[in-house]
Design an enzyme around this catalytic site. Sequence first.
Site, PDB file in Angstrom:
ATOM      1  N   GLU A   1      32.536  84.033 -19.527  1.00  0.00           N
ATOM      2  CA  GLU A   1      32.946  82.795 -20.181  1.00  0.00           C
ATOM      3  C   GLU A   1      31.731  82.080 -20.764  1.00  0.00           C
ATOM      4  O   GLU A   1      30.633  82.136 -20.203  1.00  0.00           O
ATOM      5  CB  GLU A   1      33.653  81.881 -19.171  1.00  0.00           C
TER       6      GLU A   1
ATOM      7  N   CYS B   1      26.819  76.420 -23.177  1.00  0.00           N
ATOM      8  CA  CYS B   1      26.461  76.870 -21.831  1.00  0.00           C
ATOM      9  C   CYS B   1      26.674  78.382 -21.782  1.00  0.00           C
ATOM     10  O   CYS B   1      27.793  78.872 -21.849  1.00  0.00           O
ATOM     11  CB  CYS B   1      27.345  76.141 -20.815  1.00  0.00           C
TER      12      CYS B   1
ATOM     13  N   CYS C   1      27.914  86.809 -10.173  1.00  0.00           N
ATOM     14  CA  CYS C   1      26.557  86.467  -9.723  1.00  0.00           C
ATOM     15  C   CYS C   1      26.384  87.057  -8.328  1.00  0.00           C
ATOM     16  O   CYS C   1      27.308  87.002  -7.524  1.00  0.00           O
ATOM     17  CB  CYS C   1      26.387  84.947  -9.678  1.00  0.00           C
TER      18      CYS C   1
ATOM     19  N   CYS D   1      26.215  81.289  -3.776  1.00  0.00           N
ATOM     20  CA  CYS D   1      26.016  79.925  -3.287  1.00  0.00           C
ATOM     21  C   CYS D   1      27.392  79.441  -2.810  1.00  0.00           C
ATOM     22  O   CYS D   1      28.402  79.696  -3.474  1.00  0.00           O
ATOM     23  CB  CYS D   1      25.493  79.017  -4.402  1.00  0.00           C
TER      24      CYS D   1
ATOM     25  N   CYS E   1      29.908  77.512  -5.227  1.00  0.00           N
ATOM     26  CA  CYS E   1      30.043  77.971  -6.623  1.00  0.00           C
ATOM     27  C   CYS E   1      31.108  79.050  -6.755  1.00  0.00           C
ATOM     28  O   CYS E   1      31.088  80.053  -6.039  1.00  0.00           O
ATOM     29  CB  CYS E   1      28.693  78.493  -7.110  1.00  0.00           C
TER      30      CYS E   1
ATOM     31  N   LEU F   1      18.488  72.572  -6.799  1.00  0.00           N
ATOM     32  CA  LEU F   1      17.873  72.266  -5.501  1.00  0.00           C
ATOM     33  C   LEU F   1      18.957  72.049  -4.427  1.00  0.00           C
ATOM     34  O   LEU F   1      19.013  72.772  -3.445  1.00  0.00           O
ATOM     35  CB  LEU F   1      16.963  71.042  -5.638  1.00  0.00           C
TER      36      LEU F   1
ATOM     37  N   CYS G   1      30.620  72.823 -14.410  1.00  0.00           N
ATOM     38  CA  CYS G   1      29.596  73.536 -13.632  1.00  0.00           C
ATOM     39  C   CYS G   1      30.205  74.181 -12.405  1.00  0.00           C
ATOM     40  O   CYS G   1      30.886  73.512 -11.622  1.00  0.00           O
ATOM     41  CB  CYS G   1      28.544  72.581 -13.089  1.00  0.00           C
TER      42      CYS G   1
END
Length: 386
Positions: free
Chosen positions: A123, A136, A143, A147, A150, A253, A369
Amino acid sequence: MPAPTEPIDTETTVPAAMTLPKPLAADGKSSLIGLDVDGLATVIAAVQPASATQVALRARQLFHWLYHRGATDFGAMTTLPKGLRDALALDFSAARPTVTTEQRAADGTRKWLLRFADGQEVETVFIPEEDRGALCVSTQVGCTLSCSFCHTGTMPLVRNLGTAEITAQILVARDALAEWPTAKEGRLFTNIVVMGMGEPLFNYDNTAAALRLAMDETGLALSRRRITLSTSGVVPRIEQCGRELAVGLAISLHAVRDDLRDELVPLNKKWNIATLLDACSRYPTRRPITFEYVMLAGINDSDAEARELVRLLDGIPAKVNLIPFNPWPGAPYACSSNNRIRAFAAIVEAAGYASPVRTPRGRDILAACGQLKTASERQRRQRVAA
Ligand code: SAH
Ligand code: SF4
């Protein structure tokens, strides 16, 4: 044009010594997208040998057609001799990957699902603002880093995108926004944020090659000041990225203690907060580094953590981007309240750091995000669950 009954044998039309670039689109032909001037010169020299000067000239013209004019049809590349255009069209293509779906959110955010030659999908999201617009860009299918907050990290299928596949996302957005040829002023698509699916610094070479094309003044002409790359903290590549690309840097972070960051961003077990911040303090750019901090209710959002954040950033030219957590189906977190986010931001700001709260964009089409995960992947999982 050969008759349809005579299939073209690509082994014979292009000299065997040349390694053909991979297909990008459904036409199965080798893609020119993603090649720089030198790569295009190699192709031209292979399909129609000529003097080095001639080849270099033709390569620059072809580059201009591909990345300044956005041409997809060799027939339209009128500055190239007809013989060369025909020869290129036999084996090569400038076609885009298939745009499987396009969605538009209530706030104007647009999301494209792109399918590549092998059927894998990613995407890409365009986020319009008043005086600018950022694309973006994704760098991997899925991935590897998982995380915990996510959605992309929950995709089981992962592969790196090639240079062509990353570059194609930029071209598709330019196509959709009708912004060819590249204008210097007044365009909608002005910025790139490498914050889509995947960890760009785990696919450094392809990402860097695509960004170099994006920055080329004679082509896509996006300035490095308008490009920001976000990483979860691949320390050795941060230094290389600074040296070779010097684009803006954003660091995910999200926590100020190693025990919590180990949980939220598992890559922290390899490069901890101190190592990461040390690499940031040496990053060579005049722009402040953006530290992204996702606001998770009751997890990382206390006043004490805001004060610790300020202490950690001491000495680094920084800006803190507070990202309200964007939910996704089955996510184990909730977003901090507005009051909590405001209190956290106030502490960071009082210490002299800009601390904007990122407005979630395109949540209604799962484009914000951390919400990216391809629709076909969602459907696949829904089918399995049914
Ligand atoms: N892999 C890179 C770039 C893509 S993620 C990285 O992690 O930096 C872009 C940003 O969105 C990162 O800061 C990421 O931590 C954040 N993010 C991921 N999931 C999120 C979610 N559900 N809500 C808000 N932000 C999220
Ligand atoms: Fe990967 Fe970034 Fe998502 Fe972490 S936040 S899983 S690194 S895409």
